[in-house]
Design a protein around this motif. Structure first.
Motif, PDB file in Angstrom:
ATOM      1  N   UNK A 110       0.736  -1.067  -0.043  1.00  0.00           N
ATOM      2  CA  UNK A 110      -0.086   0.177  -0.082  1.00  0.00           C
ATOM      3  C   UNK A 110       0.942   1.137  -0.052  1.00  0.00           C
ATOM      4  N   UNK A 111       0.905   1.962  -1.379  1.00  0.00           N
ATOM      5  CA  UNK A 111       1.897   3.120  -1.082  1.00  0.00           C
ATOM      6  C   UNK A 111       1.174   4.421  -0.779  1.00  0.00           C
ATOM      7  N   UNK A 112       2.031   5.375  -0.619  1.00  0.00           N
ATOM      8  CA  UNK A 112       1.341   6.814  -0.167  1.00  0.00           C
ATOM      9  C   UNK A 112       0.686   6.667   1.059  1.00  0.00           C
ATOM     10  N   UNK A 113       1.322   6.009   1.970  1.00  0.00           N
ATOM     11  CA  UNK A 113       0.534   5.912   3.358  1.00  0.00           C
ATOM     12  C   UNK A 113       0.319   7.253   3.946  1.00  0.00           C
ATOM     13  N   UNK A 160      10.457 -18.225  12.162  1.00  0.00           N
ATOM     14  CA  UNK A 160      10.170 -18.889  10.903  1.00  0.00           C
ATOM     15  C   UNK A 160       8.869 -18.809  10.385  1.00  0.00           C
ATOM     16  N   UNK A 161       7.552 -18.822  11.330  1.00  0.00           N
ATOM     17  CA  UNK A 161       6.160 -18.473  10.826  1.00  0.00           C
ATOM     18  C   UNK A 161       6.074 -17.205  10.833  1.00  0.00           C
ATOM     19  N   UNK A 162       6.740 -16.093  11.318  1.00  0.00           N
ATOM     20  CA  UNK A 162       6.661 -14.907  11.155  1.00  0.00           C
ATOM     21  C   UNK A 162       7.318 -14.326   9.432  1.00  0.00           C
ATOM     22  N   UNK A 163       8.175 -15.166   9.150  1.00  0.00           N
ATOM     23  CA  UNK A 163       8.917 -15.109   7.911  1.00  0.00           C
ATOM     24  C   UNK A 163       7.871 -15.272   6.836  1.00  0.00           C
ATOM     25  N   UNK A 164       7.215 -16.506   6.937  1.00  0.00           N
ATOM     26  CA  UNK A 164       6.250 -17.279   6.231  1.00  0.00           C
ATOM     27  C   UNK A 164       5.279 -16.271   5.896  1.00  0.00           C
ATOM     28  N   UNK A 165       4.751 -15.380   7.094  1.00  0.00           N
ATOM     29  CA  UNK A 165       3.513 -14.616   7.257  1.00  0.00           C
ATOM     30  C   UNK A 165       4.199 -13.381   5.980  1.00  0.00           C
ATOM     31  N   UNK A 166       5.229 -12.972   6.314  1.00  0.00           N
ATOM     32  CA  UNK A 166       5.554 -11.848   5.418  1.00  0.00           C
ATOM     33  C   UNK A 166       5.477 -12.038   3.966  1.00  0.00           C
ATOM     34  N   UNK A 167       5.469 -13.287   3.388  1.00  0.00           N
ATOM     35  CA  UNK A 167       4.990 -13.858   2.050  1.00  0.00           C
ATOM     36  C   UNK A 167       3.851 -13.190   1.523  1.00  0.00           C
ATOM     37  N   UNK A 168       2.760 -13.229   2.661  1.00  0.00           N
ATOM     38  CA  UNK A 168       1.358 -12.784   2.065  1.00  0.00           C
ATOM     39  C   UNK A 168       0.814 -11.472   3.003  1.00  0.00           C
ATOM     40  N   UNK A 169       1.885 -10.897   3.585  1.00  0.00           N
ATOM     41  CA  UNK A 169       1.629  -9.675   4.441  1.00  0.00           C
ATOM     42  C   UNK A 169       1.364  -8.529   3.349  1.00  0.00           C
ATOM     43  N   UNK A 170       0.324  -8.008   3.557  1.00  0.00           N
ATOM     44  CA  UNK A 170       0.047  -6.491   2.906  1.00  0.00           C
ATOM     45  C   UNK A 170       0.874  -5.247   3.624  1.00  0.00           C
ATOM     46  N   UNK A 171       1.775  -4.804   3.007  1.00  0.00           N
ATOM     47  CA  UNK A 171       2.644  -3.646   3.582  1.00  0.00           C
ATOM     48  C   UNK A 171       2.433  -2.122   3.427  1.00  0.00           C
ATOM     49  N   UNK A 172       1.778  -1.655   4.425  1.00  0.00           N
ATOM     50  CA  UNK A 172       1.745   0.071   4.024  1.00  0.00           C
ATOM     51  C   UNK A 172       2.962   0.490   4.034  1.00  0.00           C
ATOM     52  N   UNK A 228       7.611   9.727   3.528  1.00  0.00           N
ATOM     53  CA  UNK A 228       8.098   9.557   5.080  1.00  0.00           C
ATOM     54  C   UNK A 228       8.976   8.518   5.395  1.00  0.00           C
ATOM     55  N   UNK A 229       9.313   7.802   4.143  1.00  0.00           N
ATOM     56  CA  UNK A 229      10.212   6.623   4.281  1.00  0.00           C
ATOM     57  C   UNK A 229       9.909   5.783   5.244  1.00  0.00           C
ATOM     58  N   UNK A 230       8.404   5.355   5.478  1.00  0.00           N
ATOM     59  CA  UNK A 230       7.903   4.568   6.280  1.00  0.00           C
ATOM     60  C   UNK A 230       7.772   3.191   5.687  1.00  0.00           C
ATOM     61  N   UNK A 231       8.344   2.192   6.782  1.00  0.00           N
ATOM     62  CA  UNK A 231       8.310   0.698   6.085  1.00  0.00           C
ATOM     63  C   UNK A 231       9.198   0.310   5.057  1.00  0.00           C
ATOM     64  N   UNK A 232      10.134   1.370   4.625  1.00  0.00           N
ATOM     65  CA  UNK A 232      10.998   0.848   3.391  1.00  0.00           C
ATOM     66  C   UNK A 232      11.981  -0.532   3.760  1.00  0.00           C
ATOM     67  N   UNK A 233      12.417  -0.278   5.042  1.00  0.00           N
ATOM     68  CA  UNK A 233      13.288  -1.447   5.623  1.00  0.00           C
ATOM     69  C   UNK A 233      12.498  -2.674   5.591  1.00  0.00           C
ATOM     70  N   UNK A 234      11.519  -2.550   6.168  1.00  0.00           N
ATOM     71  CA  UNK A 234      10.654  -4.141   6.089  1.00  0.00           C
ATOM     72  C   UNK A 234      10.544  -4.573   4.562  1.00  0.00           C
ATOM     73  N   UNK A 235      10.105  -3.652   3.681  1.00  0.00           N
ATOM     74  CA  UNK A 235       9.813  -3.898   2.600  1.00  0.00           C
ATOM     75  C   UNK A 235      10.996  -4.698   1.920  1.00  0.00           C
ATOM     76  N   UNK A 273      14.792   4.315   7.112  1.00  0.00           N
ATOM     77  CA  UNK A 273      13.865   5.308   7.715  1.00  0.00           C
ATOM     78  C   UNK A 273      14.037   6.495   8.173  1.00  0.00           C
ATOM     79  N   UNK A 274      15.286   6.809   8.127  1.00  0.00           N
ATOM     80  CA  UNK A 274      15.823   8.338   8.662  1.00  0.00           C
ATOM     81  C   UNK A 274      15.345   9.414   7.844  1.00  0.00           C
ATOM     82  N   UNK A 275      14.477  10.586   8.349  1.00  0.00           N
ATOM     83  CA  UNK A 275      14.284  11.719   7.663  1.00  0.00           C
ATOM     84  C   UNK A 275      14.843  12.913   8.399  1.00  0.00           C
TER      85      UNK A 275
END
Length: 349
Positions: free
Chosen positions: A164-167, A263-275, A280-287, A314-316
């Motif tokens: 989800x872009x432009x959060x 391991x389950x959290x990494x599997x969850x990342x496969x289908x997690x929708x990320x804002x 704002x450089x928000x959630x760029x690192x997790x992406x 994430x630094x601004x």
């Protein structure tokens, strides 16, 4: 072949039947193929409707200067951004033209999308965070996959990450700027975080859940994972789940096997929708972490250099943050400024 003609037989050649020279040739061919696969450049295609911020996202991630259109969509053809990994490995991000621009360009762009869906290692499907309908994106995704069989669809859906872009456009409630000296990070307030979570769940349900039978979640296996059931399995390199690895599924597995929660959290990342927010450089690192994880079991090591730098994404700077907006109240009765946020100075330590 005529009737009665003997049929040629092709028997599997036993390794024992090879002499030393032939055996070394076989080994060299295997090594060559293995090295070629290990050194193969990996690609990520960034797709979605026109104007959702695909180019801006890549510019924020890598400091590039891809053209960004405020009035009309750009680019009109795929643009490549290549970043280095370890030992000469390369990772190329393809900025794809935005679909939905016009009836004239859509068939051309759709052909580009089908090609990139087949050849890319990871596909980022970008959706505007302020959109209230997932129907158009769901329809376009179904249309792109309509002409391929289930195996090809399974291959494509296994690559897909929805972002989800432009959060930053979601206000109010407010964003919080956590200032630490001359730099800071944007984080959503508790109420806004709940809104972002609800948005992500809505798009996950609309874009991913209908493809449950074709979805696969994969992550690297560092050893010690021994769980295997009807949907989850493992080998020496990877852990795989067949189906939609939703938050509910993740929570159930984590509760039953807390020793494998990571391991389950990494599997969850496969289908997690990320804002995300490029501004704002928000959630760029997790992406970036999600992308590298989806590239396969060896990518986490091939692109460790890329992941080593994600903390700085994430630094601004405070000076840049002040330019993102202002709030002024004009007293129309007296004809004076009643309040101007820009007049209140900040004093970074």
């Amino acid at each position: 072949m005529t009737r009665g003609e003997p049929v040629a037989r092709i028997d599997r050649i036993s390794v024992d039947a090879l002499d030393d020279r032939q055996l070394e040739e076989v080994r060299e061919n295997v090594r060559r193929e293995r090295d070629a696969e290990a050194g193969r450049p990996l690609t990520v295609a960034v797709m979605g409707c026109a104007g959702v911020g695909k180019s801006s996202l890549l510019n924020a991630l890598f400091g590039t200067r891809l053209a960004v259109g405020d009035v009309k969509p750009v680019p009109e053809k795929p643009q490549a951004v290549t970043v280095p990994g370890n030992s000469g490995h390369q990772l190329t991000f393809w900025d794809m033209p935005g679909i939905g621009e016009s009836p004239a360009t859509d068939p051309v762009y759709a052909a580009m999308y089908v090609e990139k869906l087949a050849e890319a290692d990871v596909v980022i499907w970008a959706v505007h965070a302020d959109s209230r309908s997932a129907a158009y994106d769901a329809e376009r995704l179904r249309g792109l996959l309509a002409g391929v069989d289930d195996e090809a669809r399974r291959h494509v859906m296994g690559k897909l990450t929805v972002v989800l872009t432009k959060a930053d456009t979601l206000t109010p409630p407010p964003w919080i700027f956590d200032m630490r000296g001359r730099e800071g990070t944007f984080v959503p307030s508790a109420q806004l975080a709940g809104r972002l979570e609800a948005k992500a769940a809505y798009f996950e349900q609309a874009l991913l859940e209908p493809w449950d039978d074709l979805l696969t979640a994969t992550t690297y296996n560092t050893g010690g994972f021994t769980l295997s059931d009807g949907r989850i399995g493992f080998d020496g390199h990877a852990v795989r789940y067949h189906g939609h690895f939703s938050q509910r599924v993740c929570d159930a597995y984590s509760a039953a096997h807390p020793e494998h929660a990571e391991v389950f959290n990494r599997l969850r990342d496969n289908h997690r929708v990320l804002p995300c927010s490029s501004l704002f450089r928000f959630n760029l690192a997790p992406l970036l972490v999600i992308v590298v994880n989806k590239l396969g079991p060896t990518a986490i090591f091939r692109f460790q250099r890329l992941l080593d730098d994600v903390a700085a994404l994430g630094g601004v700077p405070v000076a840049a943050m002040r330019g993102f907006g202002n709030f002024m109240v004009w007293d129309g009765v007296r004809g004076v400024t009643a309040f101007d946020l820009g007049q209140y100075p900040l004093h970074p330590l």
